[in-house]
Design a protein around this motif. Structure first.
Motif, PDB file in Angstrom:
ATOM      1  N   SER A  64      -3.878   0.755   0.448  1.00  0.00           N
ATOM      2  CA  SER A  64      -4.777   0.310   1.515  1.00  0.00           C
ATOM      3  C   SER A  64      -4.025   0.011   2.812  1.00  0.00           C
ATOM      4  CB  SER A  64      -5.537  -0.942   1.067  1.00  0.00           C
ATOM      5  OG  SER A  64      -4.643  -1.998   0.776  1.00  0.00           O
ATOM      6  N   GLN A  66      -2.396   8.647  -8.298  1.00  0.00           N
ATOM      7  CA  GLN A  66      -1.574   7.872  -7.381  1.00  0.00           C
ATOM      8  C   GLN A  66      -0.125   7.872  -7.869  1.00  0.00           C
ATOM      9  OE1 GLN A  66      -0.552   6.849  -4.503  1.00  0.00           O
ATOM     10  NE2 GLN A  66      -2.380   5.568  -4.080  1.00  0.00           N
ATOM     11  N   GLN A 119      -5.472   5.272   0.332  1.00  0.00           N
ATOM     12  CA  GLN A 119      -6.654   5.151  -0.504  1.00  0.00           C
ATOM     13  C   GLN A 119      -7.778   6.069  -0.035  1.00  0.00           C
ATOM     14  OE1 GLN A 119      -6.624   3.293  -3.361  1.00  0.00           O
ATOM     15  NE2 GLN A 119      -8.503   4.452  -3.758  1.00  0.00           N
TER      16      GLN A 119
END
Length: 596
Positions: free
Chosen positions: A97, A592, A581
């Motif tokens: 993020s 990821q 993200q």
């Protein structure tokens, strides 16, 4: 407010009515001064402009304080300002993020642009009429090289990536149509190597225009550029991070496919050695040497002399003039911000060719007066590359707005010390001098002069080091190891291994450590160290607390190792950057990176 809503609604209704009443054809018309994308690929000039845009994605890595972390997040350099993302990265303030230095989508835009060019340039009527198919083939090879290079840049930052091949992804594609998994790292390597080889088979030996060599075309893709990228990629692929790394056994796609191979393959080192030797055997490049044979001037000239014989791949436009200002001491009007770590200072050899732990010349006790300046003995009798690369306390500097050479002082109350500015001070008591052009005078009190030069991305000395490293792993004791390692030391003005009082390393492990150290010195501040310590799997040992001199002191207690900053390394997260993200939400099959 009600009246505004009514007016907007009326306009929207009118637009809808216009489209629905058959007037869309009017709005679809192209103005006379514009051409369609199909017309672009029928004309020479617009096609060349499109290709120039593909080149624009080649990273400018000269802005190391703001845009790239490869120095400031390694054990080479500390970027002094906490306002930049390097600081957040060093303290671990990063995640999916908060994806610092996010390049995932950026490089894929470059890849898409290259693919579009490849798929549409054939049949260009104007080029065919003027130059025939040969020029189109060259342009396609340039785009193919650039696409492969952008994949390489993705891989070195993120590890295994998604390979798109010749597929063009429309800009307005629905997310359901762009679900592709990551390929394994080895698959990525093999694909990129294949693309580079295809490009190299067509690209010219020297930059050319319209099929003819041209000095005006420097920076365009050549066979040497393609083979140099291939050599570096294969060296990375052979290294412990990617060659049988069981630490990443659980790094898998959602279908269970392992993304980092789990079995060591010594042949990968041979493949890397052969690739580096292929660049050498082109015979197109030479180690740059100044006419005076001064090793300091020779080392400086690699970067200051435009398009010299050592540079293989360079970027024309860059921010090197700003790099000059950020690296210069405040006494020169600079911003005092790129501090060399004590760890990097300690890496330089002495002028007898030995390490500081081996040489009888090294001392951290006392001072010597040199040209009426008191110099700490730690800085005496060092090899020439040290003096070309590091500005240390009481070293002589002239540049920027300085009218005469003078000693630079990093003491607390010194001319470039911490007390002189709230933020513009080096926390390590050193500054980067390498590749700093002293004629830049764009800082405080300057006249605005900005020295311009090319930004060297690949050069022959790196290829030599790639070659000897790979050869030592595959064929230890091979005579070429000493030959090419000593070529670098000879140019640097450092005694060669096997010379009087400096025996050659006697075993593979010792030679490995010498090659690693030579690489650390020769390629310092050129965006190599970050990747090297990770591919060697030594990052956890060398990262952490970074040291320097005590910039809070005014007397001789300045010369004491203290912690200047911390460059955090967390395994396994710090091996690869997190994918943002936003990208993860769009690409459901992409897993990821470990630790994020």
């Amino acid at each position: 407010m009600k009246n505004k809503i009514i007016k907007i609604s009326t306009v929207m209704f009118a637009i809808t009515l216009l489209f629905n009443s058959g007037c869309k054809k009017y709005l679809d018309q192209v103005p006379n001064d514009r051409i369609t994308i199909n017309q672009v690929f029928q004309k020479k000039g617009p096609s060349e402009q499109f290709l120039a845009n593909v080149y624009s994605y080649v990273d400018d890595i000269s802005n190391i304080w703001e845009n790239t972390p490869w120095e400031g997040n390694s054990d080479e350099v500390d970027v002094t300002w906490s306002k930049y993302a390097n600081y957040s990265l060093n303290i671990g303030n990063i995640g999916a993020s908060n994806a610092l230095f996010d390049r995932w989508g950026y490089y894929y835009k470059g890849i898409r642009s290259a693919t579009y060019f490849l798929n549409h340039i054939d049949g260009n009527a104007e080029i065919l009429a003027l130059n025939g198919q040969k020029l189109i083939d060259q342009y396609k090879a340039e785009a193919r090289f650039l696409r492969a290079y952008y994949y390489f840049l993705l891989m070195r930052q993120y590890g295994p990536v998604v390979l798109m091949g010749e597929t063009e992804i429309p800009v307005d594609i629905e997310s359901a149509e762009m679900q592709f998994p990551r390929s394994s790292y080895d698959e990525c390597v093999n694909y990129v190597v294949s693309e580079l080889e295809k490009a190299a088979a067509v690209l010219p030996n020297v930059p050319s225009s319209n099929g003819q060599p041209s000095n005006n075309e420097f920076g365009r893709a050549t066979v040497g550029m393609a083979l140099a990228v291939k050599a570096r990629l294969l060296l990375y692929a052979a290294s412990p991070e990617f060659n049988g790394n069981t630490d990443f056994a659980n790094f898998k796609n959602k279908d269970g496919k392992v993304l980092i191979n789990q079995t060591y393959d010594a042949q990968k080192w041979k493949r890397a050695a052969d690739a580096a030797k292929a660049v050498i055997d082109l015979g197109l490049y030479n180690l740059y040497k100044d006419a005076s044979n001064d090793p300091i001037k020779s080392y400086q000239g690699i970067f200051s002399q435009q398009w010299n014989s050592e540079q293989i791949f360079s970027r024309k436009t860059n921010q090197l003039a700003d790099y000059d200002t950020h690296s210069m001491p405040r006494q020169a009007g600079g911003w005092n911000g790129l501090g060399v770590t004590q760890e990097q200072v300690d890496a330089y050899f002495m002028n007898d060719g030995k390490t500081i732990s081996e040489s009888a010349l090294y001392s951290e006790i006392g001072f010597t007066t040199v040209n009426n300046v008191k110099v700490y003995n730690m800085y005496l009798n060092r090899e020439p590359r040290f003096y070309a690369s590091v500005t240390y306390n009481n070293s002589i500097f002239q540049g920027g707005n300085m009218s005469a050479a003078a000693p630079i002082s990093f003491f607390f109350l010194g001319g470039s010390g911490k007390n002189g500015h709230a933020t513009d001070f080096t926390k390590t008591g050193y500054l980067v001098r390498k590749n700093v052009n002293p004629t830049t005078n764009n800082g405080s009190g300057g006249n605005g002069t900005r020295a311009t030069r090319t930004l060297c991305l690949f050069r022959l000395a790196e290829v030599y080091l790639n070659y000897v490293e790979a050869l030592n792993e595959f064929s230890p004791g091979n005579a070429d190891i000493l030959i090419y390692l000593n070529k670098i030391r000879e140019r640097a003005g450092v005694p060669q291994y096997g010379s009087v009082n400096l025996p050659a390393p006697s075993d593979q492990a010792t030679m490995r450590s010498r090659i690693w150290q030579e690489r650390r010195i020769e390629l310092a501040f050129e965006s190599h160290r970050w990747f090297d310590v990770r591919r060697w799997k030594i990052a956890a040992q060398v990262m952490g607390d970074m040291h320097g001199m005590d910039v809070n002191k005014n007397d001789d207690t300045f010369y004491k190792r203290v912690v200047a900053s911390t460059h955090l390394f967390r395994s396994p997260a710090s091996y690869f950057f997190p994918i943002r993200q936003y990208e993860m939400d769009r690409a459901k099959l992409v897993v990821q990176n470990p630790g994020w």
